[in-house]
Design a protein around this motif. Structure first.
Motif, short mmCIF file in Angstrom:
data_model
loop_
_atom_site.label_atom_id
_atom_site.label_comp_id
_atom_site.label_asym_id
_atom_site.label_seq_id
_atom_site.Cartn_x
_atom_site.Cartn_y
_atom_site.Cartn_z
N PRO A 491 55.45 86.03 79.91
CA PRO A 491 54.47 85.01 80.86
C PRO A 491 53.67 85.98 81.80
O PRO A 491 54.08 86.97 82.12
N GLU A 492 52.95 85.14 82.52
CA GLU A 492 52.27 85.81 83.78
C GLU A 492 53.11 85.74 84.92
O GLU A 492 53.50 84.84 85.15
N THR A 493 52.90 86.72 85.74
CA THR A 493 53.96 86.93 86.96
C THR A 493 52.96 87.32 88.23
O THR A 493 53.55 87.52 89.53
N GLN A 494 51.85 87.19 87.91
CA GLN A 494 50.68 87.47 89.03
C GLN A 494 50.89 86.69 90.46
O GLN A 494 51.06 85.29 90.37
N GLY A 495 51.23 87.23 91.68
CA GLY A 495 51.26 86.44 92.79
C GLY A 495 52.63 85.72 93.04
O GLY A 495 52.90 85.05 94.17
N ARG A 496 53.64 85.82 92.29
CA ARG A 496 54.85 85.00 92.54
C ARG A 496 55.83 86.16 93.22
O ARG A 496 55.95 87.39 93.16
N ASN A 497 56.37 85.53 94.16
CA ASN A 497 57.74 86.29 94.66
C ASN A 497 58.72 86.78 93.74
O ASN A 497 59.10 86.19 92.60
N LEU A 498 59.21 87.82 94.13
CA LEU A 498 60.16 88.60 93.08
C LEU A 498 61.42 87.32 92.81
O LEU A 498 61.76 87.35 91.48
N GLU A 499 61.96 86.75 93.96
CA GLU A 499 63.00 85.87 93.67
C GLU A 499 62.74 84.56 92.91
O GLU A 499 63.55 83.84 92.39
N ASN A 500 61.24 84.39 92.59
CA ASN A 500 61.05 83.33 91.81
C ASN A 500 60.54 83.33 90.57
O ASN A 500 60.25 82.54 89.72
N ILE A 501 60.42 84.63 90.14
CA ILE A 501 59.88 85.13 88.74
C ILE A 501 60.93 84.81 87.62
O ILE A 501 60.62 84.23 86.45
N GLU A 502 62.29 84.76 87.90
CA GLU A 502 63.28 84.44 86.99
C GLU A 502 63.01 82.94 86.11
O GLU A 502 63.17 82.98 85.09
N GLY A 503 62.38 82.31 87.06
CA GLY A 503 62.42 80.73 86.42
C GLY A 503 61.35 80.90 85.44
O GLY A 503 61.18 79.77 84.76
N LEU A 504 60.45 81.96 85.10
CA LEU A 504 59.35 81.81 84.19
C LEU A 504 60.26 82.15 82.78
O LEU A 504 59.44 81.83 81.52
N PHE A 505 61.29 82.62 82.72
CA PHE A 505 62.01 83.17 81.48
C PHE A 505 63.07 82.04 81.02
O PHE A 505 63.54 81.39 81.96
N GLY A 506 63.21 82.27 79.71
CA GLY A 506 64.42 81.59 79.10
C GLY A 506 64.16 80.32 78.36
O GLY A 506 64.91 79.68 77.75
N THR A 507 62.84 79.89 78.43
CA THR A 507 62.29 78.67 77.63
C THR A 507 62.21 79.21 76.33
O THR A 507 62.41 80.30 75.68
N SER A 508 62.18 78.24 75.31
CA SER A 508 62.04 78.71 73.88
C SER A 508 60.88 79.32 73.49
O SER A 508 59.78 79.41 74.17
N PHE A 509 61.08 80.15 72.34
CA PHE A 509 59.67 81.17 72.07
C PHE A 509 58.49 80.09 71.52
O PHE A 509 57.36 80.43 72.03
N PHE A 510 58.82 78.72 71.18
CA PHE A 510 57.75 77.96 70.81
C PHE A 510 56.62 77.47 72.09
O PHE A 510 55.59 77.61 72.18
#
Length: 521
Positions: A491-510
């Motif tokens: 996923p794209e991480t541009q402009g996000r705080n380090l502490e908030n990036i984790e929320g972009l991960f963990g969803t299904s591959f689809f």
């Protein structure tokens, strides 16, 4: 309450950070300010570790001291592969301990330690009397390389504002290329000396940049996230105030870091809070369990991405271009060690330096994903063309085929350094949660060094087995696999705080695939 603990090894350097009362910090006006130069200088000084890495890469590669070492010590092709490739394996030992060391003594002092290790290894290598003592020097410099590879990008990511984290973190790649250029020019400078002196001057010259790095590493402050992990909240607040774009951003970031480390928000920002983990050993064991044995979906996704980034960065064969340029030219008809070969090596280094500047200006504007996908696609095409050109030259060599091969090498270098080269470090250092960052990045760098070692030590053997053109077709296939991997999982991480990036991960591959498909549209 005044901040003290100047005798503590975690204390902030008085050269860069004055010890000031907590009341003075709280009295700072809460107003928007221009992006200051302080965070930039911290990132530049930490990035200087990469000069050591770049110089080490260039001074021992096919266009450097190995030409003279082979002649001086009568090194065989297999011994050459081992000498060049084992340094990457040695670095994994430093990587294994780097994460734990940086959690224990801090990011800043771990960088200082890396500088000292590299200094000692370079000194020992320059006075080597045989192949064994040369390998010992390579082993020690490899340890220093492993430490620097882990801690420098971690530190830069942790002191950078979100608005320019990509720019700051990508500075390491720029400094690597400056180190490589320094190695190339030292080759030109010392190659006129007698064989028994020239390679020693080239190998020992890295003593001076390692001394400079030790000095500048002592001038920068400690990472605010590490300070929070140690309970030194006041010092962390002071560093955040100095490095972020506004006081409001610093306060919000401190609250996020405290929450990520399980520190109640009700605690005073200037209260020293003891670590919740009794010993470092227990902390390290818990971290490795959380990453490998019982990972959350998000952490599992992050770990897969970290390992994939570092694997594909090396498995696509970029190190081969730099380590075996003379071997490549010998196999396509150029067998001399004259200045034409040296000039081409310098041109390659120049291309690396110029194109490594591109992502520093674009990462925070267009994002990580577009540059990464463009980079890998470009590498895949250039490697296919290079394989085609080399295969033609094996049957019938002419100037057009040689020009095609040279152009393909330069294009491959350019595409590598606009994307996958720097973004591996940028992306890998920012997606890991704070408490997993040092150990998680260590896992990725271990894969990086092992893969680089295997690729380096097998190139000559593979080129004899499947031809040199077949090797480049193999690397092109790996680059195609890398493009699919990055397209689906990153996923794209541009402009996000380090502490908030984790929320972009963990969803299904689809869902990741569908969101990335929409993003590309």
């Amino acid at each position: 309450m005044a901040m003290q603990n100047m005798g503590n090894p975690t204390a902030i350097s008085s050269d860069f950070v004055r010890q000031i009362p907590s009341e003075s910090v709280s009295a700072v006006p809460k107003k928007k300010r221009k992006r200051n130069r302080y965070a930039f200088m911290c990132a530049v000084f930490a990035s200087m570790a990469s000069i050591l890495l770049g110089y080490e890469e260039s001074v021992m590669n096919g266009g450097g001291t190995i030409i003279f070492i082979k002649e001086r010590f009568e090194v065989s092709d297999k011994e050459e592969e081992i000498l060049l490739g084992m340094a990457y394996i040695y670095a994994t030992i430093g990587v294994v301990f780097a994460g734990r060391t940086s959690d224990y003594i801090g990011r800043r002092y771990t960088m200082v330690l890396a500088g000292f290790i590299f200094f000692f290894g370079a000194f020992l290598r320059s006075f080597a009397t045989n192949y064994v003592s040369l390998m010992l020097g390579r082993f020690i410099t490899g340890l220093g390389t492993g430490y620097a590879l882990v801690v420098s990008p971690i530190y830069i990511a942790e002191v950078s504002p979100s608005s320019c984290r990509g720019f700051f973190t990508s500075l390491s790649e720029v400094f690597i290329n400056l180190g490589i250029m320094l190695g190339y020019f030292s080759k030109l400078l010392f190659s006129k000396l007698p064989i028994h002196l020239g390679w020693r001057f080239m190998a020992g010259f890295s003593i001076f940049p390692s001394m400079l790095f030790i000095i500048v590493a002592l001038m920068i402050p400690e990472s605010p996230r590490w300070l929070v992990m140690q309970g030194q909240i006041g010092k962390a607040k002071w560093v955040l105030d100095k490095t972020l774009d506004s006081i409001e951003e610093a306060e919000g970031r401190l609250a996020d870091i405290k929450e990520a480390n399980g520190i109640p928000s009700g605690h005073s920002s200037y209260e020293i809070i003891p670590l919740r983990v009794s010993t470092l050993d227990n902390l390290t064991i818990n971290i490795w369990k959380e990453m490998f044995l019982h990972p959350t979906p998000a952490n599992r996704h992050i770990l897969i991405v970290i390992i994939g980034l570092h694997f594909f960065r090396q498995a696509s064969g970029m190190n081969v271009v730099f380590l075996f340029i003379p071997e490549f030219f010998k196999r396509v008809g150029i067998k001399s060690k004259n200045n034409k070969l040296l000039v081409f090596v310098v041109i390659v280094g120049f291309i690396k330096t110029i194109f490594s500047l591109v992502p520093t200006f674009l990462l925070d504007r267009i994002g990580r994903r577009p540059l990464l996908l463009i980079s890998v696609a470009g590498k895949m095409i250039s490697l296919m063309v290079l394989g085609f050109g080399v295969t033609k030259m094996n049957h019938h060599s002419n100037k057009w085929d040689m020009g095609l091969c040279i152009t393909s090498i330069l294009i491959d270098v350019a595409f590598f350094f606009i994307g996958i080269g720097p973004i591996t470090w940028v992306y890998g250092s920012e997606i890991l949660p704070t408490k997993l960052r040092a150990q998680g990045l260590s896992a990725g760098v271990i894969v990086n060094r092992v893969t680089a070692g295997v690729v380096t030590m097998t190139f000559i053997s593979l080129s004899k087995a499947i031809t040199i053109g077949g090797v480049f077709f193999l690397y092109a296939g790996i680059a195609a696999m890398a493009w699919l991997f990055f397209y689906v999982l990153l996923p794209e991480t541009q402009g996000r705080n380090l502490e908030n990036i984790e929320g972009l991960f963990g969803t299904s591959f689809f869902l990741i695939f569908w969101s990335n498909f929409q993003f590309m549209l």
